[in-house]
Scaffold this motif. Structure first.
Motif, PDB file in Angstrom:
ATOM      1  N   SER A 302       0.838  -1.201   0.000  1.00 41.41           N
ATOM      2  CA  SER A 302       0.000   0.000   0.000  1.00 41.41           C
ATOM      3  C   SER A 302       0.870   1.247   0.000  1.00 41.41           C
ATOM      4  O   SER A 302       1.875   1.316   0.709  1.00 41.41           O
ATOM      5  CB  SER A 302      -0.913   0.006   1.238  1.00 41.41           C
ATOM      6  OG  SER A 302      -1.716   1.165   1.241  1.00 41.41           O
ATOM      7  N   PHE A 303       0.445   2.220  -0.769  1.00 36.37           N
ATOM      8  CA  PHE A 303       1.151   3.497  -0.856  1.00 36.37           C
ATOM      9  C   PHE A 303       1.097   4.264   0.464  1.00 36.37           C
ATOM     10  O   PHE A 303       1.981   5.052   0.769  1.00 36.37           O
ATOM     11  CB  PHE A 303       0.468   4.304  -1.963  1.00 36.37           C
ATOM     12  CG  PHE A 303       0.890   5.739  -2.080  1.00 36.37           C
ATOM     13  CD1 PHE A 303       2.087   6.068  -2.669  1.00 36.37           C
ATOM     14  CD2 PHE A 303       0.062   6.748  -1.624  1.00 36.37           C
ATOM     15  CE1 PHE A 303       2.466   7.396  -2.796  1.00 36.37           C
ATOM     16  CE2 PHE A 303       0.429   8.081  -1.749  1.00 36.37           C
ATOM     17  CZ  PHE A 303       1.642   8.399  -2.339  1.00 36.37           C
ATOM     18  N   CYS A 304       0.038   4.019   1.227  1.00 35.52           N
ATOM     19  CA  CYS A 304      -0.250   4.868   2.390  1.00 35.52           C
ATOM     20  C   CYS A 304      -0.795   4.009   3.521  1.00 35.52           C
ATOM     21  O   CYS A 304      -0.812   2.783   3.417  1.00 35.52           O
ATOM     22  CB  CYS A 304      -1.253   5.934   1.958  1.00 35.52           C
ATOM     23  SG  CYS A 304      -2.870   5.223   1.592  1.00 35.52           S
ATOM     24  N   PRO A 305      -1.272   4.608   4.574  1.00 36.78           N
ATOM     25  CA  PRO A 305      -1.760   3.789   5.695  1.00 36.78           C
ATOM     26  C   PRO A 305      -3.017   2.966   5.395  1.00 36.78           C
ATOM     27  O   PRO A 305      -3.374   2.097   6.188  1.00 36.78           O
ATOM     28  CB  PRO A 305      -2.062   4.836   6.779  1.00 36.78           C
ATOM     29  CG  PRO A 305      -1.277   6.035   6.411  1.00 36.78           C
ATOM     30  CD  PRO A 305      -1.217   6.040   4.923  1.00 36.78           C
ATOM     31  N   VAL A 306      -3.680   3.212   4.276  1.00 43.23           N
ATOM     32  CA  VAL A 306      -4.877   2.426   3.959  1.00 43.23           C
ATOM     33  C   VAL A 306      -4.461   0.961   3.764  1.00 43.23           C
ATOM     34  O   VAL A 306      -3.536   0.667   3.022  1.00 43.23           O
ATOM     35  CB  VAL A 306      -5.572   2.967   2.684  1.00 43.23           C
ATOM     36  CG1 VAL A 306      -6.645   1.997   2.199  1.00 43.23           C
ATOM     37  CG2 VAL A 306      -6.194   4.329   2.966  1.00 43.23           C
ATOM     38  N   GLY A 307      -5.155   0.083   4.457  1.00 43.66           N
ATOM     39  CA  GLY A 307      -4.813  -1.347   4.372  1.00 43.66           C
ATOM     40  C   GLY A 307      -3.835  -1.754   5.457  1.00 43.66           C
ATOM     41  O   GLY A 307      -3.504  -2.927   5.586  1.00 43.66           O
ATOM     42  N   ALA A 321     -10.120   4.698   7.383  1.00 44.11           N
ATOM     43  CA  ALA A 321      -8.759   4.310   7.007  1.00 44.11           C
ATOM     44  C   ALA A 321      -8.010   5.440   6.317  1.00 44.11           C
ATOM     45  O   ALA A 321      -6.790   5.366   6.160  1.00 44.11           O
ATOM     46  CB  ALA A 321      -8.817   3.097   6.084  1.00 44.11           C
ATOM     47  N   CYS A 322      -8.731   6.483   5.885  1.00 49.51           N
ATOM     48  CA  CYS A 322      -8.130   7.574   5.099  1.00 49.51           C
ATOM     49  C   CYS A 322      -8.613   8.898   5.684  1.00 49.51           C
ATOM     50  O   CYS A 322      -9.722   8.979   6.206  1.00 49.51           O
ATOM     51  CB  CYS A 322      -8.585   7.425   3.647  1.00 49.51           C
ATOM     52  SG  CYS A 322      -8.404   8.895   2.619  1.00 49.51           S
ATOM     53  N   TYR A 323      -7.776   9.915   5.593  1.00 47.37           N
ATOM     54  CA  TYR A 323      -8.143  11.179   6.226  1.00 47.37           C
ATOM     55  C   TYR A 323      -8.979  12.093   5.330  1.00 47.37           C
ATOM     56  O   TYR A 323      -9.400  13.165   5.755  1.00 47.37           O
ATOM     57  CB  TYR A 323      -6.897  11.932   6.722  1.00 47.37           C
ATOM     58  CG  TYR A 323      -5.895  12.233   5.649  1.00 47.37           C
ATOM     59  CD1 TYR A 323      -6.086  13.280   4.767  1.00 47.37           C
ATOM     60  CD2 TYR A 323      -4.750  11.466   5.512  1.00 47.37           C
ATOM     61  CE1 TYR A 323      -5.179  13.555   3.765  1.00 47.37           C
ATOM     62  CE2 TYR A 323      -3.830  11.730   4.508  1.00 47.37           C
ATOM     63  CZ  TYR A 323      -4.058  12.772   3.638  1.00 47.37           C
ATOM     64  OH  TYR A 323      -3.156  13.032   2.642  1.00 47.37           O
ATOM     65  N   LEU A 324      -9.228  11.675   4.088  1.00 46.71           N
ATOM     66  CA  LEU A 324     -10.059  12.523   3.218  1.00 46.71           C
ATOM     67  C   LEU A 324     -11.517  12.518   3.690  1.00 46.71           C
ATOM     68  O   LEU A 324     -11.936  11.668   4.465  1.00 46.71           O
ATOM     69  CB  LEU A 324      -9.999  12.026   1.783  1.00 46.71           C
ATOM     70  CG  LEU A 324      -8.685  12.242   1.029  1.00 46.71           C
ATOM     71  CD1 LEU A 324      -8.808  11.717  -0.394  1.00 46.71           C
ATOM     72  CD2 LEU A 324      -8.299  13.714   1.004  1.00 46.71           C
ATOM     73  N   LEU A 325     -12.289  13.449   3.154  1.00 52.54           N
ATOM     74  CA  LEU A 325     -13.710  13.499   3.490  1.00 52.54           C
ATOM     75  C   LEU A 325     -14.439  12.301   2.889  1.00 52.54           C
ATOM     76  O   LEU A 325     -14.116  11.855   1.776  1.00 52.54           O
ATOM     77  CB  LEU A 325     -14.334  14.792   2.937  1.00 52.54           C
ATOM     78  CG  LEU A 325     -13.823  16.095   3.539  1.00 52.54           C
ATOM     79  CD1 LEU A 325     -14.325  17.281   2.716  1.00 52.54           C
ATOM     80  CD2 LEU A 325     -14.269  16.235   4.991  1.00 52.54           C
ATOM     81  N   GLY A 379      -0.221   4.164  -5.726  1.00 54.40           N
ATOM     82  CA  GLY A 379      -0.520   5.546  -5.345  1.00 54.40           C
ATOM     83  C   GLY A 379      -1.781   5.634  -4.484  1.00 54.40           C
ATOM     84  O   GLY A 379      -2.223   4.647  -3.888  1.00 54.40           O
ATOM     85  N   CYS A 380      -2.347   6.818  -4.452  1.00 49.69           N
ATOM     86  CA  CYS A 380      -3.505   7.081  -3.588  1.00 49.69           C
ATOM     87  C   CYS A 380      -4.700   6.218  -4.021  1.00 49.69           C
ATOM     88  O   CYS A 380      -5.083   6.214  -5.185  1.00 49.69           O
ATOM     89  CB  CYS A 380      -3.863   8.562  -3.671  1.00 49.69           C
ATOM     90  SG  CYS A 380      -5.388   8.992  -2.831  1.00 49.69           S
ATOM     91  N   HIS A 381      -5.277   5.526  -3.066  1.00 48.12           N
ATOM     92  CA  HIS A 381      -6.399   4.621  -3.366  1.00 48.12           C
ATOM     93  C   HIS A 381      -7.648   5.385  -3.778  1.00 48.12           C
ATOM     94  O   HIS A 381      -8.500   4.848  -4.472  1.00 48.12           O
ATOM     95  CB  HIS A 381      -6.700   3.758  -2.144  1.00 48.12           C
ATOM     96  CG  HIS A 381      -5.503   3.028  -1.622  1.00 48.12           C
ATOM     97  ND1 HIS A 381      -4.963   1.943  -2.244  1.00 48.12           N
ATOM     98  CD2 HIS A 381      -4.703   3.273  -0.551  1.00 48.12           C
ATOM     99  CE1 HIS A 381      -3.899   1.523  -1.573  1.00 48.12           C
ATOM    100  NE2 HIS A 381      -3.714   2.328  -0.547  1.00 48.12           N
ATOM    101  N   VAL A 382      -7.759   6.619  -3.315  1.00 47.35           N
ATOM    102  CA  VAL A 382      -8.969   7.403  -3.605  1.00 47.35           C
ATOM    103  C   VAL A 382      -8.808   8.184  -4.907  1.00 47.35           C
ATOM    104  O   VAL A 382      -9.693   8.188  -5.763  1.00 47.35           O
ATOM    105  CB  VAL A 382      -9.270   8.387  -2.446  1.00 47.35           C
ATOM    106  CG1 VAL A 382     -10.473   9.249  -2.773  1.00 47.35           C
ATOM    107  CG2 VAL A 382      -9.491   7.627  -1.145  1.00 47.35           C
ATOM    108  N   ASN A 383      -7.669   8.801  -5.063  1.00 47.76           N
ATOM    109  CA  ASN A 383      -7.527   9.718  -6.200  1.00 47.76           C
ATOM    110  C   ASN A 383      -6.874   9.081  -7.420  1.00 47.76           C
ATOM    111  O   ASN A 383      -6.962   9.623  -8.515  1.00 47.76           O
ATOM    112  CB  ASN A 383      -6.675  10.924  -5.782  1.00 47.76           C
ATOM    113  CG  ASN A 383      -7.455  11.842  -4.880  1.00 47.76           C
ATOM    114  OD1 ASN A 383      -8.657  12.036  -5.070  1.00 47.76           O
ATOM    115  ND2 ASN A 383      -6.803  12.379  -3.862  1.00 47.76           N
TER     116      ASN A 383
END
Ligand code: SF4
Ligand code: SF4
Length: 446
Positions: A302-307, A321-325, A379-383
């Motif tokens: 994972s690129f980031c803390p997600v997962g 799991a993610c700090y986005l809205l 990369g970012c799972h959301v974007n």
């Protein structure tokens, strides 16, 4: 040798072999690639068996690396690319909830015999809720002391705060990630306090205070089409005027707000060239440059803390799991909710959600054949690599593939080769667009 784990991409008249699980990287000729692909090269013996196992989704009980706190979604800036926007007077976290969540994390850290108690702050702008931050910082330190742990505090801030707040942050936090996009014309355009008031002066003052503090200062630059040209000069100014430990380069993530402001991500080829120039400048000053998607020193899923079980606590008590809205994940067809913290500090965890989110980073079809699959990790799972995203490489992939290849070459002290590659747009495009990097495809793709 497992062919799916050995990658080969064309670079000018050579090939870059990258086998991260074997800890092997090499610059070879066509004949060597053919030999590898057909199992007849002496390099095969060198590759041998994988020295590392393929990164896999987590299993077992919840085990967050850190607790993330969002003291408020409010922000005191009106950055032209930010979906949060200036939202004065928004809800703040009850400091008792923050304290209860920290107690929970401290218990877990002590039970797992960890050395540190890790708490990170995100926003909005976390320092816009100073009481919550104050309580949380002191609670973290108190609980860490009680349990024989070392407190580790990180905060991401816009730097628009009073001098005393900046001094507090510098004294009590271990790492401060400060967003700083350019000299006054750029910073004031990207990150205004108000339409007629920029933030450059105030952020510079905060950065100077932090530079004199014991905290590690990470400066984060959002690179768009209007500041990419001056990146090396800006990095020179940052390194000569301030005392950052790292400089983090990110490209603009387009939003409706950034489009309205006429701001676009930089051309990925220009960004690569400018980033590498800025990289040299930073390194000359002893400052570590970071492009997060080219983390080549370790393999990750994972690129980031997600997962990775990270718990991000929002002011309403929900944990995600993610700090986005939430609306931003939902727009991508994602649900990153993990549960909630009750006011007494009881974590109500949605076990099925945790398992689903753990598997999310492994479900990235576009990345399976890319030589960056265990460094960029999608990369970012959301974007960037949300479910159903295009299988084609986008600009983020292009720059990540180019920067990763150049970094691998630099690691082999092949700087002249990097220079030659950067000067050849056709070769760069061929590398960026190479459809399947697995060694078995080297012939098919030629
Ligand atoms: S395909 Fe794109 S997102 Fe996936 S690992 Fe490669 S560069 Fe990263
Ligand atoms: S999914 Fe994207 S926005 Fe969310 S934590 Fe990961 S990198 Fe950050």
């Amino acid at each position: 040798m497992t062919p799916d784990r050995v990658f080969a991409v064309p670079l000018l008249d050579r090939w870059l072999i990258h086998a991260p699980l074997h800890s092997v990287t090499a610059l070879v000729n066509r004949a060597a690639v053919d030999g590898l692909a057909h199992g007849s090269s002496p390099l095969i013996a060198e590759l041998g068996e994988s020295v590392e196992t393929e990164p896999c989704p987590r299993t077992g009980p919840l085990n967050p690396r850190f607790l993330g706190l969002v003291p408020t979604r409010t922000c005191n800036l009106s950055c032209v690319y930010c979906g949060f926007g200036a939202t004065p007077g928004g809800r703040q976290m009850d400091p008792r909830l923050a304290a209860a969540a920290i107690d929970w994390m401290a218990d877990l850290a002590a039970r797992d015999a960890r050395r540190t108690l890790d708490v990170h702050f995100f926003g909005g702008e976390p320092l816009a809720a100073p009481d919550v931050v104050d309580v949380a910082v002191h609670r973290t330190r108190a609980r860490a002391a009680e349990k024989g742990l070392c407190p580790h505090l990180e905060v991401a801030t816009n730097g628009v705060c009073s001098a005393s707040q900046a001094a507090f942050v510098g004294d009590y936090f271990d790492v401060v990630v400060l967003s700083f996009d350019g000299m006054a014309p750029v910073q004031d355009r990207h990150r205004p306090v108000a339409p007629d008031r920029g933030s450059f002066d105030q952020v510079t003052r905060t950065a100077r205070i932090l530079s004199r503090s014991p905290a590690g200062l990470c400066l984060r630059i959002c690179v768009a089409d209007d500041n990419v040209a001056e990146l090396p000069q800006f990095v020179d100014w940052l390194c000569s005027e301030l005392r950052p430990s790292t400089i983090d380069f990110e490209t603009l993530q387009p939003t409706p707000e950034s489009e309205r402001a006429g701001l676009r991500p930089p051309d990925p080829y220009l960004f690569t060239a400018q980033l590498l120039r800025a990289w040299h400048v930073a390194t000359r000053y002893g400052v570590e440059p970071v492009y997060a998607a080219a983390a080549l020193d370790r393999q990750r899923l994972s690129f980031c803390p997600v997962g990775e079980d990270t718990l991000i606590l929002t002011p309403d008590g929900r944990v995600s799991a993610c700090y986005l809205l939430e609306r931003e994940w939902q727009a991508r067809g994602l649900d990153l909710n993990l549960g909630r913290f009750e006011p007494d500090g009881t974590l109500v965890l949605d076990q099925a959600a945790m398992e689903r989110i753990r598997r999310l980073p492994a479900e990235k079809p576009r990345c399976l054949t890319c030589f960056c699959r265990w460094s960029c990790a999608g990369g970012c799972h959301v974007n960037h690599s949300y479910p159903g995203c295009s299988r084609r490489y986008d600009d983020y992939c292009i720059q990540t593939r180019l920067i990763s290849a150049c970094s691998l070459l630099a690691g082999m002290e092949q700087e002249p080769f990097v220079e030659a590659l950067l000067a050849d747009r056709t070769a760069l495009q061929r590398l960026a667009a190479w459809p399947d990097d697995r060694i078995g495809n080297a012939r098919a793709g030629a």
